[in-house]
Design a protein around this motif. Structure first.
Motif, PDB file in Angstrom:
ATOM      1  N   VAL A   7      11.874  -0.833  15.565  1.00 55.93           N
ATOM      2  CA  VAL A   7      12.118  -0.237  14.564  1.00 55.93           C
ATOM      3  C   VAL A   7      13.528  -0.078  13.903  1.00 55.93           C
ATOM      4  O   VAL A   7      14.363   0.483  15.003  1.00 55.93           O
ATOM      5  N   ASN A   8      13.763  -0.618  12.620  1.00 55.28           N
ATOM      6  CA  ASN A   8      15.173  -0.240  12.150  1.00 55.28           C
ATOM      7  C   ASN A   8      15.028   0.585  11.048  1.00 55.28           C
ATOM      8  O   ASN A   8      14.211   0.889  10.086  1.00 55.28           O
ATOM      9  N   ALA A   9      16.049   1.667  11.013  1.00 58.24           N
ATOM     10  CA  ALA A   9      16.217   2.610  10.053  1.00 58.24           C
ATOM     11  C   ALA A   9      17.525   2.524   9.490  1.00 58.24           C
ATOM     12  O   ALA A   9      18.776   2.705   9.881  1.00 58.24           O
ATOM     13  N   ILE A  10      17.565   2.367   8.038  1.00 60.22           N
ATOM     14  CA  ILE A  10      18.848   2.190   7.512  1.00 60.22           C
ATOM     15  C   ILE A  10      19.041   3.196   6.170  1.00 60.22           C
ATOM     16  O   ILE A  10      20.088   3.163   5.648  1.00 60.22           O
ATOM     17  N   GLY A  11      17.824   3.838   5.833  1.00 61.97           N
ATOM     18  CA  GLY A  11      17.899   4.858   4.571  1.00 61.97           C
ATOM     19  C   GLY A  11      18.774   5.836   4.658  1.00 61.97           C
ATOM     20  O   GLY A  11      19.363   6.127   3.970  1.00 61.97           O
ATOM     21  N   ALA A  12      18.549   6.643   5.696  1.00 59.43           N
ATOM     22  CA  ALA A  12      19.080   8.086   5.759  1.00 59.43           C
ATOM     23  C   ALA A  12      20.646   8.059   6.363  1.00 59.43           C
ATOM     24  O   ALA A  12      20.867   7.248   7.257  1.00 59.43           O
ATOM     25  N   PHE A  13      21.726   8.679   5.285  1.00 61.74           N
ATOM     26  CA  PHE A  13      22.938   8.197   5.747  1.00 61.74           C
ATOM     27  C   PHE A  13      23.661   9.794   5.432  1.00 61.74           C
ATOM     28  O   PHE A  13      24.955   9.819   5.616  1.00 61.74           O
ATOM     29  N   GLY A  67       0.747  -1.195   0.003  1.00 64.76           N
ATOM     30  CA  GLY A  67      -0.069   0.008   0.005  1.00 64.76           C
ATOM     31  C   GLY A  67       1.012   1.093  -0.056  1.00 64.76           C
ATOM     32  O   GLY A  67       2.076   1.277  -0.229  1.00 64.76           O
ATOM     33  N   THR A  68       0.069   2.407   0.004  1.00 66.38           N
ATOM     34  CA  THR A  68       0.934   3.657   0.067  1.00 66.38           C
ATOM     35  C   THR A  68       0.728   4.310   1.589  1.00 66.38           C
ATOM     36  O   THR A  68       1.413   5.561   1.633  1.00 66.38           O
ATOM     37  N   ASP A  69      -0.152   3.930   2.309  1.00 71.80           N
ATOM     38  CA  ASP A  69      -0.364   4.706   3.641  1.00 71.80           C
ATOM     39  C   ASP A  69       0.516   4.269   4.802  1.00 71.80           C
ATOM     40  O   ASP A  69       0.399   3.090   5.216  1.00 71.80           O
ATOM     41  N   ILE A  70       1.429   5.104   5.163  1.00 67.75           N
ATOM     42  CA  ILE A  70       2.504   4.657   6.107  1.00 67.75           C
ATOM     43  C   ILE A  70       1.677   4.444   7.481  1.00 67.75           C
ATOM     44  O   ILE A  70       2.096   3.488   8.159  1.00 67.75           O
ATOM     45  N   ASP A  71       0.881   5.253   7.985  1.00 68.52           N
ATOM     46  CA  ASP A  71       0.321   5.214   9.348  1.00 68.52           C
ATOM     47  C   ASP A  71      -0.297   4.074   9.178  1.00 68.52           C
ATOM     48  O   ASP A  71      -0.367   3.263  10.383  1.00 68.52           O
ATOM     49  N   ALA A  72      -1.031   3.483   8.213  1.00 69.89           N
ATOM     50  CA  ALA A  72      -1.676   2.132   8.468  1.00 69.89           C
ATOM     51  C   ALA A  72      -0.691   0.974   8.358  1.00 69.89           C
ATOM     52  O   ALA A  72      -1.156   0.086   9.195  1.00 69.89           O
ATOM     53  N   GLY A  73       0.316   1.170   7.792  1.00 61.78           N
ATOM     54  CA  GLY A  73       1.245  -0.046   7.528  1.00 61.78           C
ATOM     55  C   GLY A  73       1.786  -0.220   8.786  1.00 61.78           C
ATOM     56  O   GLY A  73       2.236  -1.326   9.075  1.00 61.78           O
ATOM     57  N   VAL A  74       2.022   0.854   9.693  1.00 62.00           N
ATOM     58  CA  VAL A  74       2.813   0.691  10.848  1.00 62.00           C
ATOM     59  C   VAL A  74       2.096   0.550  12.137  1.00 62.00           C
ATOM     60  O   VAL A  74       2.474   0.347  13.056  1.00 62.00           O
ATOM     61  N   GLY A  75       0.749   0.622  11.758  1.00 65.50           N
ATOM     62  CA  GLY A  75      -0.285   0.852  13.024  1.00 65.50           C
ATOM     63  C   GLY A  75      -0.376  -0.421  13.808  1.00 65.50           C
ATOM     64  O   GLY A  75      -0.432  -0.309  15.233  1.00 65.50           O
ATOM     65  N   ASP A  76       0.017  -1.671  13.413  1.00 65.46           N
ATOM     66  CA  ASP A  76      -0.026  -2.777  14.282  1.00 65.46           C
ATOM     67  C   ASP A  76       1.067  -3.575  13.795  1.00 65.46           C
ATOM     68  O   ASP A  76       1.175  -4.839  14.177  1.00 65.46           O
ATOM     69  N   ALA A  77       2.122  -3.103  13.298  1.00 67.20           N
ATOM     70  CA  ALA A  77       3.535  -3.645  13.057  1.00 67.20           C
ATOM     71  C   ALA A  77       4.070  -3.953  14.513  1.00 67.20           C
ATOM     72  O   ALA A  77       3.851  -3.460  15.341  1.00 67.20           O
ATOM     73  N   GLU A  78       4.832  -5.148  14.160  1.00 66.03           N
ATOM     74  CA  GLU A  78       5.708  -5.284  15.600  1.00 66.03           C
ATOM     75  C   GLU A  78       7.167  -5.302  15.122  1.00 66.03           C
ATOM     76  O   GLU A  78       8.055  -5.296  16.278  1.00 66.03           O
ATOM     77  N   VAL A  79       7.621  -5.271  13.987  1.00 66.52           N
ATOM     78  CA  VAL A  79       8.770  -5.037  13.418  1.00 66.52           C
ATOM     79  C   VAL A  79       8.498  -3.997  12.318  1.00 66.52           C
ATOM     80  O   VAL A  79       7.845  -4.286  11.486  1.00 66.52           O
ATOM     81  N   ILE A  80       9.352  -2.896  12.192  1.00 59.75           N
ATOM     82  CA  ILE A  80       9.160  -1.917  11.260  1.00 59.75           C
ATOM     83  C   ILE A  80      10.948  -1.772  10.371  1.00 59.75           C
ATOM     84  O   ILE A  80      11.634  -1.675  11.356  1.00 59.75           O
ATOM     85  N   CYS A  81      10.740  -1.703   9.074  1.00 60.76           N
ATOM     86  CA  CYS A  81      12.199  -1.603   8.678  1.00 60.76           C
ATOM     87  C   CYS A  81      11.809  -0.064   7.738  1.00 60.76           C
ATOM     88  O   CYS A  81      11.026  -0.150   6.783  1.00 60.76           O
ATOM     89  N   CYS A  82      12.678   0.978   8.044  1.00 60.75           N
ATOM     90  CA  CYS A  82      12.688   2.018   7.172  1.00 60.75           C
ATOM     91  C   CYS A  82      13.820   2.077   6.046  1.00 60.75           C
ATOM     92  O   CYS A  82      15.070   2.076   6.558  1.00 60.75           O
ATOM     93  N   ALA A  83      13.495   2.178   4.551  1.00 61.05           N
ATOM     94  CA  ALA A  83      14.522   1.887   3.814  1.00 61.05           C
ATOM     95  C   ALA A  83      14.170   3.103   2.733  1.00 61.05           C
ATOM     96  O   ALA A  83      14.199   2.816   1.604  1.00 61.05           O
TER      97      ALA A  83
END
Length: 285
Positions: A194-200, A159-175
């Motif tokens: 939450v993992n975040a690897i995209g911003a460098f 999907g394209t809705d980030i808030d809907a995607g993270v609302g019930d997640a137990e692990v999140i990866c940001c890329a």
């Protein structure tokens, strides 16, 4: 991926033990070209990676890795190694910090890094549902279809809705290559990793300041690198929202595993020992 996760985990132990000479990353052309290197003293082996970055192109990252040992040398596609080692370190961190019974994963971003983010989390947790979120609905759906063929036992959605995607997640990866936080902290469940690897770069940021301020644990691949290159960490520390003393290096966390609770964060900007670990696997195969 499982072998890559193990190799990268061992490399961070070696880094903590002081067995790597790790020069600062060289940055040229305002981040258009990067050069990373690492030397492993016990084995007298080294890795050098050159990276060209053009965020408006596909692929956005092109790289070459050279691994050198006693009387041998390996030259490899650094783009593949970068996605693999970045996935692997997320696997290490997720195994350390995510709930042991986590079954729901959300990945934000559908670029070159995303598939190995999924593979890495699936290597360390029994994930049943994966949601892929991206700006382009068609691209997110295509990635979901491809990964569902690789992992038929897992339910994939997109999907394209980030808030809907993270609302019930137990692990999140940001890329992603975002320069602004991708979501609000109050959009997240109370227990999530939450993992975040995209911003460098210091000008890039995927995570909101209040998430870093309220997380029970903020783990980084290396404190010095995070404070030089991670926009979200720099912002949180300089604003006073996150005490510098709260940052926990991954190697230290692996040596003395914490007890995760609430929301936990792993922020990676990438280190030479990760490339060394994967190149060493290739050289020995």
């Amino acid at each position: 991926m499982a072998a890559a996760v193990d190799a990268v985990r061992e490399a961070f132990g070696e880094l903590r033990a002081g067995n790597f000479v790790l020069p600062a990353r060289e940055v040229f052309g305002d981040g258009a070209v990067l050069v990373m290197s690492a030397y492993h003293s016990p084995t007298r082996t080294a890795v050098v990676k050159t990276i060209g970055i053009a965020l408006d192109q596909v692929p956005a990252i092109r790289a070459t890795v050279v691994w050198t040992g006693a009387g041998e040398q390996l030259v490899a596609d650094g783009t593949s190694i970068t996605t693999l080692r970045t996935g692997a370190v997320v696997g290490v961190a997720t195994d350390l910090l995510a709930a042991a019974d986590a079954t729901r994963l959300t990945v934000i971003g559908t670029g070159a890094q995303s598939a190995d983010q999924v593979r890495a989390v699936l290597a360390v947790r029994r994930i049943a549902e994966v949601t892929l979120v991206g700006r382009d609905a068609g691209k997110a759906a295509a990635l979901a279809r491809a990964l569902s063929e690789e992992f038929p036992e897992v339910k994939f959605g997109s999907g394209t809705d980030i808030d809907a995607g993270v609302g019930d997640a137990e692990v999140i990866c940001c890329a992603t290559s975002s320069s602004t936080p991708l979501f609000r902290a109050d959009a997240l469940p109370e227990r999530v990793h939450v993992n975040a690897i995209g911003a460098f770069r210091p000008t890039m940021s995927e995570l909101p300041r209040d998430l870093l301020a309220s997380a029970s644990l903020v783990v980084v691949d290396q404190e010095e690198a995070a404070l030089e290159e991670s926009g979200e960490v720099i912002d949180a520390v300089e604003s006073g929202a996150l005490p510098r003393t709260s940052l926990l290096a991954l190697g230290d966390a692996l040596a003395d595993p914490p007890t995760p609770s609430g929301r936990t964060v792993f922020k990676s900007v990438g280190l030479g020992p990760q490339d060394w670990a994967i190149a060493k696997l290739l050289a020995e195969s």
